[in-house]
Every structure is written in structure tokens, then in C-alpha cells.
Design an enzyme around this catalytic site. Structure first.
Site, short mmCIF file in Angstrom:
data_model
loop_
_atom_site.label_atom_id
_atom_site.label_comp_id
_atom_site.label_asym_id
_atom_site.label_seq_id
_atom_site.Cartn_x
_atom_site.Cartn_y
_atom_site.Cartn_z
N ARG A 51 0.86 -1.20 0.00
CA ARG A 51 0.00 0.00 0.00
C ARG A 51 0.89 1.24 0.00
O ARG A 51 2.10 1.14 0.17
CB ARG A 51 -0.92 0.01 1.23
CG ARG A 51 -0.14 -0.18 2.51
CD ARG A 51 -0.61 0.63 3.64
NE ARG A 51 -0.45 2.04 3.45
CZ ARG A 51 0.71 2.69 3.56
NH1 ARG A 51 1.85 2.06 3.79
NH2 ARG A 51 0.77 4.00 3.40
N GLY A 52 0.23 2.40 -0.14
CA GLY A 52 0.98 3.65 -0.26
C GLY A 52 1.20 3.92 -1.74
O GLY A 52 1.59 3.01 -2.50
N ALA A 53 0.98 5.18 -2.15
CA ALA A 53 0.94 5.50 -3.59
C ALA A 53 2.15 4.98 -4.36
O ALA A 53 2.00 4.35 -5.41
CB ALA A 53 0.82 7.01 -3.76
N ARG A 91 -7.35 -0.44 -7.00
CA ARG A 91 -7.60 0.72 -6.14
C ARG A 91 -7.65 1.96 -7.05
O ARG A 91 -6.77 2.14 -7.88
CB ARG A 91 -6.51 0.86 -5.08
CG ARG A 91 -6.46 -0.35 -4.13
CD ARG A 91 -5.59 -0.07 -2.92
NE ARG A 91 -6.20 0.93 -2.05
CZ ARG A 91 -5.56 1.50 -1.02
NH1 ARG A 91 -4.31 1.18 -0.77
NH2 ARG A 91 -6.17 2.39 -0.26
N GLN A 190 -2.34 3.22 9.76
CA GLN A 190 -1.05 3.24 9.05
C GLN A 190 -0.02 4.10 9.79
O GLN A 190 1.18 3.83 9.68
CB GLN A 190 -1.22 3.79 7.63
CG GLN A 190 -1.96 2.86 6.68
CD GLN A 190 -3.43 3.23 6.58
OE1 GLN A 190 -4.04 3.67 7.55
NE2 GLN A 190 -4.02 3.06 5.42
N ASP A 231 -1.81 11.05 -2.63
CA ASP A 231 -2.14 9.93 -3.52
C ASP A 231 -2.40 10.41 -4.94
O ASP A 231 -2.17 9.67 -5.89
CB ASP A 231 -3.34 9.17 -2.95
CG ASP A 231 -2.95 8.51 -1.64
OD1 ASP A 231 -2.44 7.39 -1.67
OD2 ASP A 231 -3.08 9.16 -0.58
N ASN A 241 -5.37 12.77 -0.21
CA ASN A 241 -4.50 12.01 0.70
C ASN A 241 -5.39 11.30 1.72
O ASN A 241 -6.61 11.46 1.73
CB ASN A 241 -3.49 12.95 1.38
CG ASN A 241 -2.37 12.19 2.06
OD1 ASN A 241 -1.74 11.34 1.43
ND2 ASN A 241 -2.13 12.43 3.33
N LYS A 242 -4.75 10.50 2.55
CA LYS A 242 -5.48 9.66 3.51
C LYS A 242 -6.54 10.46 4.26
O LYS A 242 -6.32 11.60 4.66
CB LYS A 242 -4.48 9.04 4.48
CG LYS A 242 -5.04 8.11 5.53
CD LYS A 242 -5.90 7.00 4.97
CE LYS A 242 -5.23 6.14 3.94
NZ LYS A 242 -6.17 5.23 3.22
#
Ligand code: MRU
Length: 347
Positions: A51-53, A91, A190, A231, A241-242
């Protein structure tokens, strides 16, 4: 970055297999997930093993390369097209995923070796971008600053170095005495699990903050700056973003605290005019209702933490408008969050 003094990349390609740190097992266990096919790599992206861009971007590139290796000679093009469709449907929000599939797909049309070479090139580029973000971002960090960050935009979220954490690592390497407040980042934690684990491994002083504690610390003057990742960045400088990032940005603006977004240029999407055009991933309600963790004997359990009969909503990202962002730290320099400045990065 290092774990127990050994250098690792978050993800790499090995003879047709994708090897990635299993982020769902952290911080309790440091282990690798091995994907044998592009469909398994898709599953790893969907379930957030990776995970994570930036890491998603690398995984998507490798998945495309795996597809090129798996495609039958008599149905090569059609297989690649289906694979690209499947990878891009894992995603929806992170720009880097689409950036990588397009580039590796185009090379795959020439043959599988070209696809592998392009996926490897993108992973190297991803790592180098993080290093450069660290160099530029360090210039904004003064000795003894207290920095807040949200979610995980560290090396786990990329191939190496990270985005929001890269300037922090760089400043620490240059002997600046910094302190990092790590937002826990519900619902998947996260921040509390991954960012805290990364900082702990690097020996950087930090504390995990409940998500709703940031405003109180800002009001007390305990936060000097905020750095988050991204992201997707729209052409006008709006940032996805998150979830929870927007609240931090509004609060930072109220208390006149600089709010920085760190991201490689590959996260910028000129086809997305403003944040309103960004698709926000909606994830399963179970992520809000339940949590997993270990007991005192180290056994992993999943427990329900909210009223099981209530509905939950679980948007994975929010949009921070450009006007709340002080600057964007990229691998090509630090720019204002507006279209002209962002375009200048590509000239
Ligand atoms: O849902 P995730 O964990 O894949 O979220 C992406 C992120 O890691 C964050 O939004 C991050 O701050 C930016 S991506 C480096």
C-alpha cells in the site's frame, strides 16, 4: 531503508515473482509476501499487503510485467489489455498506479523483456524520487522542530525513502534534533503501525497521537510544521491524501502552522483539473468496525470495536484544497500549489 541494520527495498522483482514486505503483518511481524502471478499481485494491492501510492505504483508496474510473462503468444495483446484493466481496478485513487500500468503496458507491446525492464526502471525512479524529496524537503526543517505527519508516507509507501518522511530522514541524517508526532490514522492505523515502526527502526524520537489530538497540540504551540504525502495531485494543486488530512490542513491554517505536501511528480495528474474530479475509494465497513492486534503472548486476534449492528462509512481519502497547502515538496523542487508552478516542474 534499514531494518535491524540491513538495507531493504519495500518491493522488488525476482524471476517472475514480486516480493513485497507484507504491510498487514507490521509492526508485529516483519515478513515477505511472494506473488507468483499478476492476479496475486492485484490481490496484494487490493488487500493492502502492499500500500501507499509509490509502492502501489511499483507493484502495478511489476504486475503488468508479470502479465507480459504470463500472456500466451497467440493472445498476447488481448491478455495484456485484460490484465491492465484488472490491475487498474484494484484501487482507484493513487495516481502512481495508473502512471505505471500505462508505461509498462506500452513497453510490453514490444515484448516481455521490455516490460520487465520498464517496471524495474520505474521502481528505481521511484526510489530516487524519494531521495530527492528528502534533499529538498530538508531545507524546510530547522533544528529542534516538532513535525506532525498523517498516515504512512514513508519508505514502506514507496520503493525506498518515502515522500512525507523523506525530509525527516534527511534532516535526522544531518543531525537535526527533530521530534515527530505520528497521527494514528484510523481506521487502518497506518500511522500508529507503519510510520511509528519506521521511525522506531531509524531511532528518530516520536510519539503516536490519537487522530483527534492534533488540534489540541497545535493550539498549545507544540507543532511547528506538518508534512503529509499525496495519492493524487490535481492540476490546480488540490491534493487527495489519507482520510483525516483535510482536518489537519484546516486546523493548521487556523493556527498559522505551515502545511506541506510531499510527493513525486508522478503523483501529479494534469488530466484531473481539480480535487472534485478525483475518485475517492470507499472501503469495507469492517475496517471501521473491527481491529486486529496481538495479545500478550503475541497471538493475533481480530476484535469488534464498534456497535456491530450500526452502518459505517469508510472513505479512504479526502481532498485538501490547494489554498490550505503552504507548498508541495517534489523530486524536482518545492513549488506553490497552483497550476503555473506545477507546470513549471515539467518544463
Ligand atoms: O490507503 P493507503 O494506505 O494506500 O493510503 C495511501 C497513503 O499511504 C497515504 O494517503 C499517504 O499519505 C500518501 S501515499 C504515499
Amino acid at each position: 531503508m534499514k531494518v535491524n541494520n540491513q538495507h531493504y527495498r519495500t518491493i522488488y522483482f525476482d524471476n517472475g515473482k514480486v516480493r513485497t514486505i507484507n504491510q498487514n503483518a507490521l509492526p508485529f511481524e516483519f515478513k515477505w509476501f511472494i506473488s507468483n502471478s499478476y492476479k496475486e499481485t492485484c490481490k496484494a494491492i487490493q488487500t493492502m499487503i502492499v500500500r501507499g501510492a509509490g509502492a502501489i505504483g511499483a507493484a502495478a508496474g511489476y504486475a503488468m510485467a508479470q502479465a507480459a510473462c504470463e500472456a500466451p503468444a497467440d493472445n498476447y495483446y488481448h491478455f495484456l489489455e485484460m490484465a491492465r484493466y484488472n490491475i487498474e481496478n484494484t484501487r482507484p485513487t493513487a495516481r502512481n498506479l495508473f502512471f505505471s500500468t500505462e508505461k509498462v503496458f506500452n513497453e510490453a507491446l514490444k515484448g516481455k523483456l521490455y516490460a520487465i525492464a520498464e517496471a524495474e526502471r520505474l521502481a528505481d525512479e521511484n526510489s530516487e524520487e524519494g531521495r530527492l524529496i528528502g534533499e529538498y524537503g530538508n531545507n524546510l526543517i530547522k533544528d529542534r522542530m516538532n513535525i506532525e505527519t498523517h498516515c504512512n508516507a514513508g519508505w514502506l509507501a514507496f520503493v525506498d525513502y518515502g515522500s512525507a518522511l523523506a525530509p525527516i530522514y534527511n534532516a535526522w541524517d544531518k543531525d537535526k534534533k527533530i521530534f515527530v508526532y505520528v497521527d494514528e490514522t484510523r481506521p487502518r492505523l497506518q500511522g500508529g503501525r507503519l510510520t511509528a515502526w519506521e521511525l522506531f527502526n531509524q531511532g528518530i524520537p516520536h510519539a503516536i497521537l490519537p487522530d483527534n489530538a492534533g488540534a489540541s497540540l497545535m493550539a498549545q504551540g507544540k507543532i511547528d510544521m506538518i508534512i503529509v504525502g499525496a495519492d493524487r495531485i490535481a492540476a490546480n494543486g488540490d491534493v487527495a491524501n489519507k482520510i483525516g488530512t483535510l482536518e489537519k490542513a484546516i486546523t493548521a491554517n487556523y493556527y498559522n502552522i505551515p502545511f506541506y505536501v510531499a510527493a513525486p511528480c508522478s503523483t501529479i495528474d494534469f488530466n484531473t483539473k481539480t480535487g472534485k474530479d478525483i475518485i475517492i475509494e470507499q472501503r469495507d465497513a469492517d475496517e471501521v468496525k473491527s481491529l486486529n492486534g496481538i495479545d500478550q503472548k503475541g497471538n493475533l486476534h481480530t476484535v469488534t470495536v464498534n456497535n456491530p449492528l450500526s452502518d459505517c462509512i469508510n472513505p479512504a481519502f479526502d481532498i485538501t484544497p490547494a489554498k490550505l497547502i503552504t507548498s508541495i515538496i517534489t523530486n524536482k523542487g518545492i513549488v506553490d500549489p497552483n497550476e503555473n508552478s506545477i507546470i513549471s516542474l515539467f518544463q
